[in-house]
Design a protein around this motif. Structure first.
Motif, short mmCIF file in Angstrom:
data_model
loop_
_atom_site.label_atom_id
_atom_site.label_comp_id
_atom_site.label_asym_id
_atom_site.label_seq_id
_atom_site.Cartn_x
_atom_site.Cartn_y
_atom_site.Cartn_z
N ARG A 16 0.84 -1.19 0.00
CA ARG A 16 0.00 0.00 0.00
C ARG A 16 0.88 1.24 0.00
NH1 ARG A 16 -5.35 1.68 2.36
NH2 ARG A 16 -5.93 -0.49 2.34
N SER A 17 0.48 2.26 -0.79
CA SER A 17 1.13 3.57 -0.80
C SER A 17 0.05 4.62 -0.62
CB SER A 17 1.82 3.83 -2.14
OG SER A 17 2.85 2.91 -2.35
N PHE A 18 0.32 5.63 0.22
CA PHE A 18 -0.70 6.65 0.46
C PHE A 18 -0.10 7.92 1.04
CE2 PHE A 18 -0.42 3.63 3.89
CZ PHE A 18 -0.39 4.39 5.04
N ASP A 151 -7.87 -0.34 7.72
CA ASP A 151 -7.29 -1.19 6.69
C ASP A 151 -5.76 -1.20 6.78
OD1 ASP A 151 -9.84 -1.67 5.76
OD2 ASP A 151 -9.72 -0.17 4.15
N VAL A 152 -5.17 -0.02 6.99
CA VAL A 152 -3.72 0.08 7.11
C VAL A 152 -3.25 -0.69 8.34
CG1 VAL A 152 -1.79 1.66 7.51
CG2 VAL A 152 -3.59 2.27 5.89
N GLU A 155 -3.51 -4.45 7.66
CA GLU A 155 -2.46 -4.92 6.75
C GLU A 155 -1.09 -4.94 7.44
OE1 GLU A 155 -2.71 -2.39 3.34
OE2 GLU A 155 -4.36 -3.53 2.48
#
Length: 171
Positions: A16-18, A151-152, A155
């Motif tokens: 994931r990238s954010f 969610d982060v 994960e």
């Protein structure tokens, strides 16, 4: 985003990238609208009786508006845009900075605790504060305004569990 694919190690993949949550841009957006409206009104209402100086006054208003827009809107936007989080199967990378870049990496194997905190408003917006406690030098890192916080957190916790079980690639 903040960690190019060629910087990933062998067998490492991006999960994931954010960026931080968009709520950080609310105040700069309000400042943009207010400064633009106020400077536009000020330029419009410069008295016509100031024939010789009206042009200089309008230029001065424009320069002041540009400076205020830079400080209160453009710089916060650049900070938001240049703050990035990348979660991979091997590490959690936090990258900040516009002119000077600062990058913190927490190896997934060093993460001890992952927790999240959300106020009522943050629950409505779907963001929150993520606290990552690691065995490294810094100990605890608090990351505010993380979008999709649950969610982060899930994960990251799954990756920590997989790393402790020996499944480093997260499969």
């Amino acid at each position: 985003m903040t960690l190019p694919d060629h910087h990933l190690t062998q067998g490492e993949r991006r999960v994931r990238s954010f960026h931080p949550h968009w709520k950080r841009l609310i105040v700069p957006l309000i400042a943009l609208v207010l400064i633009a409206a106020a400077s536009g009104a000020a330029i419009y209402f410069v008295p016509a009786a100031w024939e010789q100086n009206a042009t200089y006054v309008r230029i001065g208003i424009g320069v002041i508006a540009l400076i205020l827009l830079t400080i209160w809107s453009f710089v916060p936007y650049l900070r938001w845009k240049n703050t990035g989080y990348v979660l991979t199967t091997h590490r959690f990378t936090i990258s900040t900075g516009v002119l000077n870049k600062s990058t913190d990496e927490i190896p997934i194997t060093k993460v001890n605790t992952v927790s999240s905190d959300q106020s009522f408003a943050e629950r409505l917006l779907g963001c929150g504060t993520l606290t990552v406690e690691s065995a490294g030098d810094r100990g605890e890192i608090v990351l505010r305004d993380i979008p999709h916080i649950q969610d982060v957190r899930t994960e990251l916790f799954r990756l920590v569990e997989d790393a402790s079980d020996g499944e480093v690639d997260g499969r």
